[in-house]
Enzyme design. Structure first.
Site, PDB file in Angstrom:
ATOM      1  N   LYS A   1      15.871   2.256  55.856  1.00 55.42           N
ATOM      2  CA  LYS A   1      15.999   1.593  57.672  1.00 55.42           C
ATOM      3  C   LYS A   1      14.503   1.751  58.604  1.00 55.42           C
ATOM      4  O   LYS A   1      14.266   0.401  58.955  1.00 55.42           O
ATOM      5  CB  LYS A   1      16.786   1.295  57.999  1.00 55.42           C
ATOM      6  CG  LYS A   1      18.299   1.135  57.355  1.00 55.42           C
ATOM      7  CD  LYS A   1      19.531   1.935  58.564  1.00 55.42           C
ATOM      8  CE  LYS A   1      20.805   1.588  58.093  1.00 55.42           C
ATOM      9  NZ  LYS A   1      21.244   0.191  57.276  1.00 55.42           N
ATOM     10  N   GLY A   2      14.249   3.315  57.922  1.00 53.70           N
ATOM     11  CA  GLY A   2      12.684   2.971  58.856  1.00 53.70           C
ATOM     12  C   GLY A   2      11.719   1.901  58.377  1.00 53.70           C
ATOM     13  O   GLY A   2      11.313   1.106  59.378  1.00 53.70           O
TER      14      GLY A   2
ATOM     15  N   THR B   1      25.078  -6.066  67.804  1.00 59.58           N
ATOM     16  CA  THR B   1      25.055  -7.247  67.472  1.00 59.58           C
ATOM     17  C   THR B   1      25.870  -7.940  66.507  1.00 59.58           C
ATOM     18  O   THR B   1      27.069  -6.901  66.366  1.00 59.58           O
ATOM     19  CB  THR B   1      24.013  -6.835  66.041  1.00 59.58           C
ATOM     20  OG1 THR B   1      23.944  -6.120  65.085  1.00 59.58           O
ATOM     21  CG2 THR B   1      22.583  -6.663  66.858  1.00 59.58           C
TER      22      THR B   1
ATOM     23  N   GLY C   1      26.625 -10.232  63.776  1.00 66.53           N
ATOM     24  CA  GLY C   1      26.496 -10.972  62.740  1.00 66.53           C
ATOM     25  C   GLY C   1      26.084 -12.555  63.287  1.00 66.53           C
ATOM     26  O   GLY C   1      24.910 -12.615  63.978  1.00 66.53           O
TER      27      GLY C   1
ATOM     28  N   GLY D   1      25.343 -14.195  66.799  1.00 66.47           N
ATOM     29  CA  GLY D   1      24.242 -13.898  67.879  1.00 66.47           C
ATOM     30  C   GLY D   1      24.640 -11.921  67.737  1.00 66.47           C
ATOM     31  O   GLY D   1      24.580 -10.810  67.220  1.00 66.47           O
TER      32      GLY D   1
ATOM     33  N   GLY E   1      19.765  -6.393  59.847  1.00 66.40           N
ATOM     34  CA  GLY E   1      19.704  -5.692  61.228  1.00 66.40           C
ATOM     35  C   GLY E   1      18.764  -5.190  61.475  1.00 66.40           C
ATOM     36  O   GLY E   1      18.352  -4.622  63.198  1.00 66.40           O
ATOM     37  N   ASP E   2      18.229  -4.952  60.412  1.00 63.70           N
ATOM     38  CA  ASP E   2      16.699  -4.009  60.575  1.00 63.70           C
ATOM     39  C   ASP E   2      15.537  -4.718  60.910  1.00 63.70           C
ATOM     40  O   ASP E   2      14.826  -4.315  62.312  1.00 63.70           O
ATOM     41  CB  ASP E   2      16.280  -3.238  59.165  1.00 63.70           C
ATOM     42  CG  ASP E   2      17.247  -2.530  58.705  1.00 63.70           C
ATOM     43  OD1 ASP E   2      17.651  -1.964  59.659  1.00 63.70           O
ATOM     44  OD2 ASP E   2      17.086  -2.197  57.361  1.00 63.70           O
TER      45      ASP E   2
HETATM   46  O1  RIB Z   1      19.633  -1.351  56.341  1.00 63.23           O
HETATM   47  C1  RIB Z   1      19.184  -1.740  55.285  1.00 63.23           C
HETATM   48  C2  RIB Z   1      18.958  -0.939  54.360  1.00 63.23           C
HETATM   49  O2  RIB Z   1      20.078  -0.055  54.223  1.00 63.23           O
HETATM   50  C3  RIB Z   1      18.652  -1.069  52.787  1.00 63.23           C
HETATM   51  O3  RIB Z   1      17.386  -1.128  52.684  1.00 63.23           O
HETATM   52  C4  RIB Z   1      18.888   0.592  52.427  1.00 63.23           C
HETATM   53  O4  RIB Z   1      17.272   0.759  51.391  1.00 63.23           O
HETATM   54  C5  RIB Z   1      20.210   1.440  53.410  1.00 63.23           C
HETATM   55  O5  RIB Z   1      18.418   2.159  54.075  1.00 63.23           O
END
Ligand code: RIB
Length: 283
Positions: free
Chosen positions: A44-45, A196, A198, A201, A228-229
């Protein structure tokens, strides 16, 4: 994007994503057959850092990688996106891994083995340099508590869902959660919480009162992993630029939707001009 790129510090995980596609996700105790395994960059980071850089921000990632081939592979890719990695701290533990199953509808299940991510410690880093710090919950709780006391502005993505101390939540400029994560939060206690939804929106609540809502553009999603990221990165960048909740939300849902158009968490990262073209088309 304004002429001055916002300085974004991302505190979070970097993982190798091991992805297998199958017709449908297995039930507990069930085995299903899938396709070939693919190795993709994730975490996620790292996802949020490279997404913010692609959207035009000046990004620094504070993460820990293992002293292994996966760690050097990830570092090369992250730096290749123009992300600064100020402390390419290397752990004796293996680089984080995520085991991801994606079905024919683009839905997914993920198990993360944090490995080196559990060694993250950013106490030596001056967070005052960043206009906004963006963090998630794939790193130790103590790191998030430390960042919450020192960041000038903290956008916290409470994913994956884990308990977060009320004192930490109280220090966040904005908390971002999906519907499941939001169900564990006291929205009334949060100054700003973006939920969020999905394909439907996202909504922005201020102390539990809805202040903005944006529908997502309709796209043919191939893979929702990492969408989501991208949403969080886009929202944090627009927040750092001082945009209104309504405009930041519209921008972020569009960026998140565009991120679903190719396989992998970092496979379809939109640029600022791509997001703006979609927003203009839809207005
Ligand atoms: O949000 C998706 C991410 O969650 C993936 O890339 C996986 O590595 C987990 O961290």
């Amino acid at each position: 994007m304004s002429s001055v790129a916002p300085r974004v510090g991302v505190v979070g995980s970097a993982n190798v994503d091991l992805v297998v596609r199958c017709a449908r996700l297995p039930h507990p105790g069930e085995t299903v057959l899938g396709g070939d395994v693919t190795r993709l960059p994730g975490g996620k980071g790292a996802n949020q850092a490279v997404a913010a850089a692609r959207l035009g921000a000046d990004v620094t990632l504070l993460a820990v990688l293992g002293a292994d081939e996966s760690g050097s592979w990830l570092a090369r890719l992250i730096v290749g996106h123009g992300v600064r990695v100020t402390q390419p701290v290397v752990s004796h533990r293996p680089t984080g891994s995520a085991f991801i199953t994606v079905d024919d509808r683009g839905e997914n299940q993920i198990v993360v083995a944090p490995g080196a991510n559990d060694d993250l410690d950013v106490r030596g880093v001056d967070l005052a340099d960043f206009d906004v710090v963006l963090a998630q919950l794939e790193v130790p709780e103590a790191v998030i508590a430390d960042v919450a006391t020192r960041a000038r502005s903290l956008v916290l993505n409470v994913a994956p869902a884990r308990p977060v101390a009320p004192a930490v939540l109280a220090r966040c400029s904005v908390v971002i959660a999906n519907e499941g994560e939001a169900s564990t939060l006291d929205l009334d206690a949060l100054a700003n919480c973006v939920v969020t939804l999905g394909a439907a929106g996202a909504v922005h609540y201020a102390h539990g009162v809805e202040v903005a809502r944006a529908p997502a553009p309709s796209v043919r999603a191939v893979d929702t992993v990492g969408a989501g990221d991208v949403f969080c990165a886009a929202y944090a960048v627009r927040h750092a630029l001082g945009e209104s909740p309504q405009r930041a939300l519209a921008y972020a849902v569009t960026a998140g939707a565009l991120a679903t158009l190719a396989p992998g968490a970092q496979g379809a990262l939109p640029t600022d001009s791509e997001v703006n073209s979609w927003l203009e088309r839809d207005s």
